[in-house]
Design a protein around this motif. Structure first.
Motif, PDB file in Angstrom:
ATOM      1  N   TYR A 131      -5.778   3.160 -10.464  1.00  0.00           N
ATOM      2  CA  TYR A 131      -5.770   1.938 -10.069  1.00  0.00           C
ATOM      3  C   TYR A 131      -4.744   1.679  -8.782  1.00  0.00           C
ATOM      4  CZ  TYR A 131      -8.507   0.200 -13.923  1.00  0.00           C
ATOM      5  OH  TYR A 131      -9.435  -0.247 -14.753  1.00  0.00           O
ATOM      6  N   LEU A 132      -3.855   2.657  -8.763  1.00  0.00           N
ATOM      7  CA  LEU A 132      -2.990   2.748  -7.560  1.00  0.00           C
ATOM      8  C   LEU A 132      -3.486   3.065  -6.257  1.00  0.00           C
ATOM      9  CD1 LEU A 132       0.524   4.046  -8.874  1.00  0.00           C
ATOM     10  CD2 LEU A 132       0.050   1.760  -8.270  1.00  0.00           C
ATOM     11  N   CYS A 133      -4.601   4.020  -6.378  1.00  0.00           N
ATOM     12  CA  CYS A 133      -5.692   4.418  -5.196  1.00  0.00           C
ATOM     13  C   CYS A 133      -6.164   3.187  -4.954  1.00  0.00           C
ATOM     14  CB  CYS A 133      -6.394   5.414  -5.954  1.00  0.00           C
ATOM     15  SG  CYS A 133      -5.663   7.146  -5.935  1.00  0.00           S
ATOM     16  N   VAL A 134      -7.001   2.568  -5.694  1.00  0.00           N
ATOM     17  CA  VAL A 134      -7.593   1.246  -5.386  1.00  0.00           C
ATOM     18  C   VAL A 134      -6.512   0.351  -4.677  1.00  0.00           C
ATOM     19  CG1 VAL A 134      -9.048  -0.706  -6.146  1.00  0.00           C
ATOM     20  CG2 VAL A 134      -9.335   1.539  -7.047  1.00  0.00           C
ATOM     21  N   ALA A 163       0.814  -1.097   0.105  1.00  0.00           N
ATOM     22  CA  ALA A 163       0.082  -0.042   0.017  1.00  0.00           C
ATOM     23  C   ALA A 163       1.021   1.336   0.277  1.00  0.00           C
ATOM     24  CB  ALA A 163      -1.097   0.050   1.091  1.00  0.00           C
ATOM     25  N   ALA A 164       1.868   1.351   0.629  1.00  0.00           N
ATOM     26  CA  ALA A 164       2.918   2.082   0.924  1.00  0.00           C
ATOM     27  C   ALA A 164       3.610   2.683  -0.366  1.00  0.00           C
ATOM     28  CB  ALA A 164       4.144   2.202   2.006  1.00  0.00           C
ATOM     29  N   ALA A 165       3.865   1.577  -1.251  1.00  0.00           N
ATOM     30  CA  ALA A 165       4.483   1.633  -2.514  1.00  0.00           C
ATOM     31  C   ALA A 165       3.585   2.156  -3.412  1.00  0.00           C
ATOM     32  CB  ALA A 165       5.006   0.246  -2.750  1.00  0.00           C
ATOM     33  N   CYS A 166       2.249   1.647  -3.101  1.00  0.00           N
ATOM     34  CA  CYS A 166       1.240   2.288  -4.322  1.00  0.00           C
ATOM     35  C   CYS A 166       1.306   3.939  -4.092  1.00  0.00           C
ATOM     36  CB  CYS A 166      -0.062   1.563  -4.022  1.00  0.00           C
ATOM     37  SG  CYS A 166      -0.051  -0.029  -4.653  1.00  0.00           S
ATOM     38  N   LEU A 167       1.211   4.384  -2.724  1.00  0.00           N
ATOM     39  CA  LEU A 167       1.283   5.584  -2.529  1.00  0.00           C
ATOM     40  C   LEU A 167       2.344   6.467  -3.117  1.00  0.00           C
ATOM     41  CD1 LEU A 167      -0.402   5.911   1.142  1.00  0.00           C
ATOM     42  CD2 LEU A 167      -1.450   6.273  -1.019  1.00  0.00           C
ATOM     43  N   PHE A 168       3.276   5.960  -2.769  1.00  0.00           N
ATOM     44  CA  PHE A 168       4.666   6.287  -3.640  1.00  0.00           C
ATOM     45  C   PHE A 168       4.433   6.418  -5.112  1.00  0.00           C
ATOM     46  CE2 PHE A 168       8.942   6.454  -5.233  1.00  0.00           C
ATOM     47  CZ  PHE A 168       9.418   7.492  -4.653  1.00  0.00           C
ATOM     48  N   GLY A 169       3.971   5.505  -5.775  1.00  0.00           N
ATOM     49  CA  GLY A 169       3.717   5.380  -7.000  1.00  0.00           C
ATOM     50  C   GLY A 169       2.792   6.606  -7.609  1.00  0.00           C
ATOM     51  N   ILE A 170       2.119   7.000  -6.662  1.00  0.00           N
ATOM     52  CA  ILE A 170       0.981   7.928  -7.145  1.00  0.00           C
ATOM     53  C   ILE A 170       1.803   9.238  -6.992  1.00  0.00           C
ATOM     54  CG2 ILE A 170      -0.833   9.409  -6.336  1.00  0.00           C
ATOM     55  CD1 ILE A 170      -2.034   6.515  -5.316  1.00  0.00           C
ATOM     56  N   PHE A 171       2.699   9.639  -5.950  1.00  0.00           N
ATOM     57  CA  PHE A 171       3.457  10.717  -5.771  1.00  0.00           C
ATOM     58  C   PHE A 171       4.384  10.728  -6.955  1.00  0.00           C
ATOM     59  CE2 PHE A 171       7.643  12.264  -4.450  1.00  0.00           C
ATOM     60  CZ  PHE A 171       7.135  13.296  -4.557  1.00  0.00           C
ATOM     61  N   ALA A 172       5.105   9.572  -7.223  1.00  0.00           N
ATOM     62  CA  ALA A 172       6.027   9.755  -8.355  1.00  0.00           C
ATOM     63  C   ALA A 172       5.140   9.944  -9.708  1.00  0.00           C
ATOM     64  CB  ALA A 172       6.709   8.360  -8.604  1.00  0.00           C
ATOM     65  N   ILE A 209      -4.688  -7.262 -14.156  1.00  0.00           N
ATOM     66  CA  ILE A 209      -3.639  -6.862 -13.496  1.00  0.00           C
ATOM     67  C   ILE A 209      -3.704  -5.939 -12.501  1.00  0.00           C
ATOM     68  CG2 ILE A 209      -1.297  -6.221 -13.591  1.00  0.00           C
ATOM     69  CD1 ILE A 209      -1.125  -7.599 -16.368  1.00  0.00           C
ATOM     70  N   PRO A 210      -4.483  -4.906 -12.716  1.00  0.00           N
ATOM     71  CA  PRO A 210      -4.351  -4.161 -11.677  1.00  0.00           C
ATOM     72  C   PRO A 210      -5.916  -4.358 -10.744  1.00  0.00           C
ATOM     73  CG  PRO A 210      -5.362  -2.992 -13.680  1.00  0.00           C
ATOM     74  CD  PRO A 210      -4.601  -4.214 -13.911  1.00  0.00           C
ATOM     75  N   LYS A 211      -6.715  -5.242 -11.361  1.00  0.00           N
ATOM     76  CA  LYS A 211      -8.048  -5.646 -10.629  1.00  0.00           C
ATOM     77  C   LYS A 211      -7.392  -6.840  -9.606  1.00  0.00           C
ATOM     78  CE  LYS A 211     -11.797  -5.092 -13.823  1.00  0.00           C
ATOM     79  NZ  LYS A 211     -12.897  -5.612 -14.502  1.00  0.00           N
ATOM     80  N   MET A 212      -6.548  -7.270  -9.723  1.00  0.00           N
ATOM     81  CA  MET A 212      -6.058  -8.238  -8.661  1.00  0.00           C
ATOM     82  C   MET A 212      -5.848  -7.758  -7.183  1.00  0.00           C
ATOM     83  SD  MET A 212      -5.557 -11.299  -9.576  1.00  0.00           S
ATOM     84  CE  MET A 212      -4.532 -12.049  -8.437  1.00  0.00           C
ATOM     85  N   ALA A 213      -5.656  -6.341  -7.035  1.00  0.00           N
ATOM     86  CA  ALA A 213      -5.514  -5.798  -5.778  1.00  0.00           C
ATOM     87  C   ALA A 213      -6.699  -6.049  -5.008  1.00  0.00           C
ATOM     88  CB  ALA A 213      -5.198  -4.228  -6.161  1.00  0.00           C
ATOM     89  N   MET A 214      -7.871  -5.932  -5.630  1.00  0.00           N
ATOM     90  CA  MET A 214      -8.854  -5.856  -4.801  1.00  0.00           C
ATOM     91  C   MET A 214      -9.097  -7.421  -4.296  1.00  0.00           C
ATOM     92  SD  MET A 214     -11.563  -3.847  -7.099  1.00  0.00           S
ATOM     93  CE  MET A 214     -11.687  -4.839  -8.548  1.00  0.00           C
ATOM     94  N   PRO A 215      -9.075  -8.568  -4.770  1.00  0.00           N
ATOM     95  CA  PRO A 215      -9.072  -9.853  -4.042  1.00  0.00           C
ATOM     96  C   PRO A 215      -8.104 -10.110  -3.195  1.00  0.00           C
ATOM     97  CG  PRO A 215      -9.006 -10.220  -6.342  1.00  0.00           C
ATOM     98  CD  PRO A 215      -9.199  -8.732  -6.252  1.00  0.00           C
TER      99      PRO A 215
END
Length: 178
Positions: free
Chosen positions: A50-53, A17-26, A130-136
């Motif tokens: 998708y990174l937010c989700v 989750a933290a890496a996703c937040l950093f990805g959004i920032f980047a 691929i991005p949908k995998m984050a949900m399950p």
């Protein structure tokens, strides 16, 4: 050993989750830099969404275990230990059932997207499964955390989210309480 493995799973999920937040920032910083040079960043909005989700779903289990999810405890906190334990078990059972339902249907959606080779309709087409995998995956880790807490309550111990909230209250931090 199992306790360390489960705590490691929750920590890993939070790290994703933290890496996703950093990805959004980047992505946002790259967009700012490219805009100043009048250059587009194709697909940035889609990837950010998708990174937010993913950040949301992967943060759930760790947040739940630390007692940081907002709980309305006005009713349950006034109950005696035996009745409170019963309500905790009922609440955790309902949470497990609902989360299991979410895991099932989001996994079903991922499999459907994979089978039909569903592509994003944005400026950069990519496979949506691929991005949908984050949900399950994120909800699945939350389900494990809920079941972990249920085992704790069934064994007569205080749930970790309650212990964490009590520790925060002892320090004078009421930020997660409603």
């Amino acid at each position: 050993m199992l306790r360390r493995a489960l705590d490691g799973l929750y920590w890993l999920s939070a790290a994703v989750a933290a890496a996703c937040l950093f990805g959004i920032f980047a992505i946002m910083m790259i967009q700012v830099a490219l805009r100043s040079m009048n250059r587009p960043f194709p697909g940035a909005d889609d990837v950010t969404a998708y990174l937010c989700v993913a950040a949301t779903f992967f943060a759930l289990a760790y947040t739940f275990r630390r007692g940081e999810l907002i709980r309305v405890g006005l009713f349950i906190e006034r109950l005696g230990p035996t009745v409170r334990r019963m309500f905790e078990i009922i609440s955790l059972s309902l949470a497990a059932a609902l989360t299991g339902y979410i895991v099932f249907w989001t996994a079903n959606d991922v499999m459907f997207s994979y089978e039909i080779e569903d592509m994003a309709q944005g400026s950069v087409p990519f496979l949506l499964w691929i991005p949908k995998m984050a949900m399950p995956l994120g909800a699945g880790v939350l389900l494990v955390a809920i079941l972990d807490e249920m085992v704790t309550v069934l064994s007569g111990q205080k749930p970790n989210y309650v212990r964490a909230a009590e520790e925060r209250a002892a320090r004078g931090d009421f930020s997660a309480e409603v």
